[in-house]
Design a protein around this motif. Structure first.
Motif, PDB file in Angstrom:
ATOM      1  N   ALA A  58       0.835  -1.208   0.000  1.00 53.64           N
ATOM      2  CA  ALA A  58       0.000   0.000   0.000  1.00 53.64           C
ATOM      3  C   ALA A  58       0.868   1.255   0.000  1.00 53.64           C
ATOM      4  CB  ALA A  58      -0.931  -0.001   1.208  1.00 53.64           C
ATOM      5  N   LEU A  59       1.950   1.237   0.728  1.00 51.60           N
ATOM      6  CA  LEU A  59       2.860   2.390   0.761  1.00 51.60           C
ATOM      7  C   LEU A  59       3.513   2.607  -0.599  1.00 51.60           C
ATOM      8  CD1 LEU A  59       4.242   4.623   2.378  1.00 51.60           C
ATOM      9  CD2 LEU A  59       5.952   2.948   3.081  1.00 51.60           C
ATOM     10  N   ALA A  60       3.933   1.527  -1.246  1.00 51.32           N
ATOM     11  CA  ALA A  60       4.539   1.643  -2.567  1.00 51.32           C
ATOM     12  C   ALA A  60       3.535   2.220  -3.570  1.00 51.32           C
ATOM     13  CB  ALA A  60       5.047   0.288  -3.039  1.00 51.32           C
ATOM     14  N   GLU A  61       2.280   1.784  -3.490  1.00 47.60           N
ATOM     15  CA  GLU A  61       1.248   2.321  -4.379  1.00 47.60           C
ATOM     16  C   GLU A  61       1.011   3.808  -4.114  1.00 47.60           C
ATOM     17  OE1 GLU A  61      -2.157  -0.141  -3.793  1.00 47.60           O
ATOM     18  OE2 GLU A  61      -1.235  -1.880  -4.762  1.00 47.60           O
ATOM     19  N   GLU A  63       3.135   5.959  -2.842  1.00 39.94           N
ATOM     20  CA  GLU A  63       4.294   6.707  -3.311  1.00 39.94           C
ATOM     21  C   GLU A  63       4.299   6.818  -4.835  1.00 39.94           C
ATOM     22  OE1 GLU A  63       7.652   4.726  -1.591  1.00 39.94           O
ATOM     23  OE2 GLU A  63       7.465   5.813   0.308  1.00 39.94           O
ATOM     24  N   ALA A  64       3.872   5.767  -5.529  1.00 39.58           N
ATOM     25  CA  ALA A  64       3.795   5.805  -6.985  1.00 39.58           C
ATOM     26  C   ALA A  64       2.752   6.832  -7.432  1.00 39.58           C
ATOM     27  CB  ALA A  64       3.474   4.426  -7.538  1.00 39.58           C
ATOM     28  N   ARG A  65       1.607   6.872  -6.764  1.00 42.56           N
ATOM     29  CA  ARG A  65       0.578   7.869  -7.086  1.00 42.56           C
ATOM     30  C   ARG A  65       1.101   9.272  -6.860  1.00 42.56           C
ATOM     31  NH1 ARG A  65      -3.081   4.454  -4.405  1.00 42.56           N
ATOM     32  NH2 ARG A  65      -2.875   5.758  -2.552  1.00 42.56           N
ATOM     33  N   ARG A  66       1.833   9.449  -5.773  1.00 45.63           N
ATOM     34  CA  ARG A  66       2.390  10.764  -5.451  1.00 45.63           C
ATOM     35  C   ARG A  66       3.390  11.205  -6.521  1.00 45.63           C
ATOM     36  NH1 ARG A  66       6.552  11.788  -0.889  1.00 45.63           N
ATOM     37  NH2 ARG A  66       6.809  14.011  -1.085  1.00 45.63           N
ATOM     38  N   GLU A  67       4.214  10.277  -6.974  1.00 48.59           N
ATOM     39  CA  GLU A  67       5.197  10.582  -8.014  1.00 48.59           C
ATOM     40  C   GLU A  67       4.492  10.947  -9.324  1.00 48.59           C
ATOM     41  OE1 GLU A  67       8.604  10.808  -8.215  1.00 48.59           O
ATOM     42  OE2 GLU A  67       8.511  10.781  -6.018  1.00 48.59           O
ATOM     43  N   ARG A  68       3.445  10.202  -9.673  1.00 49.06           N
ATOM     44  CA  ARG A  68       2.714  10.495 -10.902  1.00 49.06           C
ATOM     45  C   ARG A  68       2.066  11.880 -10.832  1.00 49.06           C
ATOM     46  NH1 ARG A  68       0.843   4.932 -10.681  1.00 49.06           N
ATOM     47  NH2 ARG A  68      -1.033   5.701  -9.684  1.00 49.06           N
ATOM     48  N   MET A  69       1.531  12.236  -9.659  1.00 50.40           N
ATOM     49  CA  MET A  69       0.863  13.530  -9.510  1.00 50.40           C
ATOM     50  C   MET A  69       1.878  14.674  -9.579  1.00 50.40           C
ATOM     51  SD  MET A  69      -1.987  12.771  -6.659  1.00 50.40           S
ATOM     52  CE  MET A  69      -3.158  14.037  -7.100  1.00 50.40           C
ATOM     53  N   SER A  70       3.055  14.470  -9.020  1.00 54.87           N
ATOM     54  CA  SER A  70       4.048  15.554  -9.016  1.00 54.87           C
ATOM     55  C   SER A  70       4.738  15.694 -10.373  1.00 54.87           C
ATOM     56  CB  SER A  70       5.074  15.325  -7.915  1.00 54.87           C
ATOM     57  OG  SER A  70       5.845  14.185  -8.201  1.00 54.87           O
ATOM     58  N   ASN A  71       4.800  14.625 -11.155  1.00 52.59           N
ATOM     59  CA  ASN A  71       5.465  14.662 -12.458  1.00 52.59           C
ATOM     60  C   ASN A  71       4.525  15.038 -13.600  1.00 52.59           C
ATOM     61  OD1 ASN A  71       7.945  14.007 -11.440  1.00 52.59           O
ATOM     62  ND2 ASN A  71       7.708  11.809 -11.822  1.00 52.59           N
ATOM     63  N   GLY A  72       3.259  14.904 -13.385  1.00 49.96           N
ATOM     64  CA  GLY A  72       2.516  15.112 -14.573  1.00 49.96           C
ATOM     65  C   GLY A  72       1.174  15.580 -14.498  1.00 49.96           C
TER      66      GLY A  72
END
Length: 72
Positions: A58-61, A63-72
């Protein structure tokens, strides 16, 4: 002097008869207690590992969502 007859599995101290814990009368109870303890310990470890993996996923998911939101 009084003589006390010692039966197997008893210890006499000053005229008091004590049951020796190595006698088979307690073996069944002790084995049940150890078995229950081991089962509960194994269950606790298994549940902890399962929950740890679930939280890590759940934490990895997140963090992945957070990265997608900040990058794009």
């Amino acid at each position: 002097m009084s003589e006390t007859a010692q039966t197997p599995g008893t210890i006499t101290e000053g005229g008091v008869v004590l049951v020796d814990p190595s006698v088979k009368s307690y073996t069944y109870t002790v084995n049940i207690a150890w078995s229950a303890t081991l089962i509960l310990l194994i269950a606790l470890v298994a549940i902890s590992l399962w929950r740890s993996a679930r939280v890590k996923r759940a934490l990895a998911e997140a963090e992945a969502r957070r990265e997608r939101m900040s990058n794009g």
